[in-house]
Design a protein around this motif. Sequence first.
Motif, PDB file in Angstrom:
ATOM      1  N   GLU A 253       1.283  10.473   3.108  1.00 12.50           N
ATOM      2  CA  GLU A 253       0.059  10.228   3.133  1.00 12.50           C
ATOM      3  C   GLU A 253      -0.449  10.777   1.903  1.00 12.50           C
ATOM      4  O   GLU A 253      -0.207  11.741   1.419  1.00 12.50           O
TER       5      GLU A 253
ATOM      6  N   SER B 193     -10.405   1.513  -3.325  1.00  9.05           N
ATOM      7  CA  SER B 193      -9.265   1.770  -2.353  1.00  9.05           C
ATOM      8  C   SER B 193      -7.877   1.260  -2.680  1.00  9.05           C
ATOM      9  O   SER B 193      -6.770   1.689  -2.555  1.00  9.05           O
TER      10      SER B 193
ATOM     11  N   TYR C 116      -6.186   3.484  -4.872  1.00 15.26           N
ATOM     12  CA  TYR C 116      -5.514   4.696  -4.200  1.00 15.26           C
ATOM     13  C   TYR C 116      -4.361   4.380  -3.449  1.00 15.26           C
ATOM     14  O   TYR C 116      -3.194   4.822  -3.748  1.00 15.26           O
ATOM     15  N   LEU C 117      -4.263   2.943  -2.925  1.00 13.52           N
ATOM     16  CA  LEU C 117      -3.209   2.578  -2.377  1.00 13.52           C
ATOM     17  C   LEU C 117      -2.079   2.238  -3.447  1.00 13.52           C
ATOM     18  O   LEU C 117      -0.597   2.508  -3.243  1.00 13.52           O
TER      19      LEU C 117
ATOM     20  N   CYS D 289      -4.590   7.443   2.538  1.00 15.94           N
ATOM     21  CA  CYS D 289      -3.894   6.108   2.503  1.00 15.94           C
ATOM     22  C   CYS D 289      -2.637   6.328   3.203  1.00 15.94           C
ATOM     23  O   CYS D 289      -1.970   7.302   3.032  1.00 15.94           O
TER      24      CYS D 289
ATOM     25  N   VAL E 268      -5.675   2.051   4.526  1.00 18.19           N
ATOM     26  CA  VAL E 268      -6.420   2.981   4.311  1.00 18.19           C
ATOM     27  C   VAL E 268      -7.483   3.382   5.418  1.00 18.19           C
ATOM     28  O   VAL E 268      -8.235   2.344   5.850  1.00 18.19           O
TER      29      VAL E 268
END
Length: 137
Positions: free
Chosen positions: A17, A63, A66-67, A99, A119
């Motif tokens: 993660e 987001s 971030y992924l 994530c 997320v």
Amino acid sequence: MNTQLSSGPAIGDVLPELEIGEITRTTLALFAGASGDHNPIHIDLDVARSAGLDDVFAHGMLSMAYLGRLLTCWVPVDRIRTYAVRFAAITPLHAEPTCRATVVSVDPEGNTATLDLSVSLPDGTVTLTGSAVVALI
């Protein structure tokens, strides 16, 4: 640094993660500058309140970024063949998203893997879902 799953990925394997720290006003301002997305709903409290919200909220593309980082911690960017997401809920200010990615298929030759992505917030709210296909060799 790329994290490799032992002996190649298998269906059901979970990537480590990626826990994101607190989303702050500074985070949003820096992302607005870096991305060119200066939509005031993300950075101006008065605009957010005029839209009936309590405060600003994070860009959906933050987001997604971030992924992307989660994926590139596992494989180099040139191995990402497809990457798609669906925005499911807003990420509020001060949230601490996590994530996640799970291998859902590996082609018979072992050349690519398909992953389910998400997320989520500590309360269980899923803010983004998606999928990616990555080359393994």
